[in-house]
Design an enzyme around this catalytic site. Sequence first.
Site, PDB file in Angstrom:
ATOM      1  N   GLY A 208     -18.013   4.751   5.735  1.00 11.84           N
ATOM      2  CA  GLY A 208     -17.146   5.294   4.701  1.00 11.84           C
ATOM      3  C   GLY A 208     -16.645   4.196   3.779  1.00 11.84           C
ATOM      4  O   GLY A 208     -17.132   3.060   3.801  1.00 11.84           O
TER       5      GLY A 208
ATOM      6  N   LYS B 290      -0.135  -0.831  19.121  1.00  9.36           N
ATOM      7  CA  LYS B 290       0.918   0.014  19.680  1.00  9.36           C
ATOM      8  C   LYS B 290       2.146   0.105  18.780  1.00  9.36           C
ATOM      9  O   LYS B 290       3.021   0.943  19.006  1.00  9.36           O
ATOM     10  CB  LYS B 290       1.344  -0.499  21.057  1.00  9.36           C
ATOM     11  CG  LYS B 290       1.987  -1.887  21.047  1.00  9.36           C
ATOM     12  CD  LYS B 290       2.337  -2.325  22.452  1.00  9.36           C
ATOM     13  CE  LYS B 290       2.951  -3.720  22.479  1.00  9.36           C
ATOM     14  NZ  LYS B 290       3.246  -4.159  23.836  1.00  9.36           N
TER      15      LYS B 290
ATOM     16  N   LEU C  26      -5.641   9.081  -0.129  1.00 12.37           N
ATOM     17  CA  LEU C  26      -5.719   7.984  -1.094  1.00 12.37           C
ATOM     18  C   LEU C  26      -4.312   7.588  -1.525  1.00 12.37           C
ATOM     19  O   LEU C  26      -3.440   8.448  -1.705  1.00 12.37           O
ATOM     20  CB  LEU C  26      -6.530   8.402  -2.329  1.00 12.37           C
ATOM     21  CG  LEU C  26      -7.999   8.740  -2.083  1.00 12.37           C
ATOM     22  CD1 LEU C  26      -8.612   9.389  -3.318  1.00 12.37           C
ATOM     23  CD2 LEU C  26      -8.775   7.475  -1.704  1.00 12.37           C
TER      24      LEU C  26
ATOM     25  N   ALA D  61       9.576  -5.608   5.566  1.00 18.10           N
ATOM     26  CA  ALA D  61       9.442  -5.763   4.121  1.00 18.10           C
ATOM     27  C   ALA D  61       8.945  -4.436   3.555  1.00 18.10           C
ATOM     28  O   ALA D  61       8.082  -3.799   4.130  1.00 18.10           O
ATOM     29  CB  ALA D  61       8.461  -6.883   3.780  1.00 18.10           C
TER      30      ALA D  61
ATOM     31  N   HIS E 171     -17.363  -2.465 -29.176  1.00 21.39           N
ATOM     32  CA  HIS E 171     -18.612  -3.148 -28.834  1.00 21.39           C
ATOM     33  C   HIS E 171     -18.385  -4.663 -28.876  1.00 21.39           C
ATOM     34  O   HIS E 171     -17.739  -5.171 -29.784  1.00 21.39           O
ATOM     35  CB  HIS E 171     -19.708  -2.779 -29.846  1.00 21.39           C
ATOM     36  CG  HIS E 171     -20.978  -3.556 -29.666  1.00 21.39           C
ATOM     37  ND1 HIS E 171     -21.897  -3.244 -28.685  1.00 21.39           N
ATOM     38  CD2 HIS E 171     -21.455  -4.644 -30.328  1.00 21.39           C
ATOM     39  CE1 HIS E 171     -22.911  -4.089 -28.761  1.00 21.39           C
ATOM     40  NE2 HIS E 171     -22.667  -4.951 -29.746  1.00 21.39           N
TER      41      HIS E 171
ATOM     42  N   ASP F 184      -0.752  11.160   3.055  1.00 23.23           N
ATOM     43  CA  ASP F 184      -1.794  11.315   4.069  1.00 23.23           C
ATOM     44  C   ASP F 184      -1.434  12.287   5.184  1.00 23.23           C
ATOM     45  O   ASP F 184      -2.305  12.707   5.939  1.00 23.23           O
ATOM     46  CB  ASP F 184      -2.133   9.959   4.695  1.00 23.23           C
ATOM     47  CG  ASP F 184      -2.945   9.073   3.767  1.00 23.23           C
ATOM     48  OD1 ASP F 184      -3.188   9.476   2.617  1.00 23.23           O
ATOM     49  OD2 ASP F 184      -3.335   7.965   4.194  1.00 23.23           O
TER      50      ASP F 184
ATOM     51  N   GLY G 246       7.203  -1.406   1.777  1.00 25.26           N
ATOM     52  CA  GLY G 246       5.847  -1.082   1.355  1.00 25.26           C
ATOM     53  C   GLY G 246       4.763  -1.684   2.200  1.00 25.26           C
ATOM     54  O   GLY G 246       3.594  -1.506   1.918  1.00 25.26           O
TER      55      GLY G 246
END
Length: 521
Positions: free
Chosen positions: A237, A88, A375, A74, A500, A368, A76
């Site tokens: 992290g 693996k 990110l 699928a 506000h 990455d 993504g």
Amino acid sequence: MASLARRKATTLFSSSSKHLCNGTKYSWIVTRGFASGSDENDVVVIGGGPGGYVAAIKAAQLGLKTTCIEKRGALGGTCLNVGCIPSKVRVHSGANRFWKFIFLYALLHSSHMYHEAKHSFASHGVKLASVEVDLPAMMAQKDKAVGNLTKGIEGLFKKNKVNYVKGYGKFLSPSEVSVDTVEGGNTIVKGKNIIVATGSDVKGLPGITIDEERIVSSTGALALKEIPKKLVVIGAGYIGLEMGSVWGRLGSEVTVVEFAADIVPTMDGEVRKQFQRSLEKQKMKFMLKTKVVSVDTTGNGVKLTLEPAAGGEQTTLEADVVLVSAGRIPFTAGLQLDKIGVETDKAGRILVNDRFATNVPGVYAIGDVIPGPMLAHKAEEDGVACVEYIAGKEGHVDYDMVPGVVYTHPEVASVGKTEEQVKALGVDYRVGKFPFLANSRAKAIDDAEGLVKIIAEKETDKILGVHIMSPNAGELIHEAVLALQYGASSEDIARTCHAHPTMSEALKEAAMATYDKPIHI
């Protein structure tokens, strides 16, 4: 002052902020042109994660014939039964990680709803006879959400006429990718320009084997079949704290073990201290400056042997489940980059120039697998800019303006520089802060923990960094991102009308505190 901030050319943000590899020798602009034959693509994207699928869609929108290759069944993402994926077969992990974030956010929200029902509803006049966790139902809701999003991306591919090949790709040449398809066959995909967008994988630790049952990565932590009584998280992290937060709110006793002296070392120091206190109030325990020596799974549970990071007496810690969250590494295994001569650094990251081009003409990389923040939203920006360059246009990514968010409760969001970084630059600066305890909306909903902190250059009032700890800080931060992107001053934000009552008024008040004085404190 506001106009001065916009006029003054400053070097406070590094000159490399719009470049992807500092000091890179790959300074040329490379494109092979566009395909003319029916079998050759203008753009081939390997990996269907946030960078990959966005790059593919943008390329198609620019009129380029495009194919996206993704291992998962699928688009993504990983298979919906995440716990069944052994380590693996973590392939084309950009997509895998993207859907982990969606999984995670769904569980963060569900666990927060449970925690609120159990601990806060009564004070708001909502009384329940009992509240209990139905973990299978919670996981089913998560899977449904991800399934719908996956189908949505497939729909976008069809709408934009992106060809989608399901399989594992590897380079045969700089213009050819061999794909072992999920059906068991093989096909060759040809492209004038090929983009590597395979993401990152979990960084392992010596002597610790992840089995996704008792010793888990983020994948296994999102698919536990029962709530562990004791959970140990190795690594303080973003992901470790978020995962620990989920299971802590569902009832686990969570202990975070971190080798460094601080949690989230990239976070502004003042905000980090408040954040850690908040997590400790939620009964999350921290063992900082602590090294994991070994992990024993021979018994029913898991026994960890620990020692001080500087050396010293060893101790033991027992857990039902151990989450390894010690960072991530670029995922390029099996791509055969060496076969076509693509250069990488010592960390395994693909070296690119400021147009995302590698040293091999026609081969690009994003997300990455290259230097920069790991990110999802940064990868998306990479993807758009990369295909714009390929199409002969101008792309834009500024890594100094990429926001970071820790999705706990409260959330912590930031953009720009920390106070420590500004001090190190030797810049004269001012700091303005405003606590949510003085914000009317936060008080009204009884969720007023946190603050907004703004750092601005003293001479020009130019905003250098904004840090927010609050509910939905990840939504509030984007006003600050826009302000930094356009070189705004704190006075610019302070003189902008905010509705506000809203949480965003705290940002306005912090801006007022930076260049003058706030009203409500």
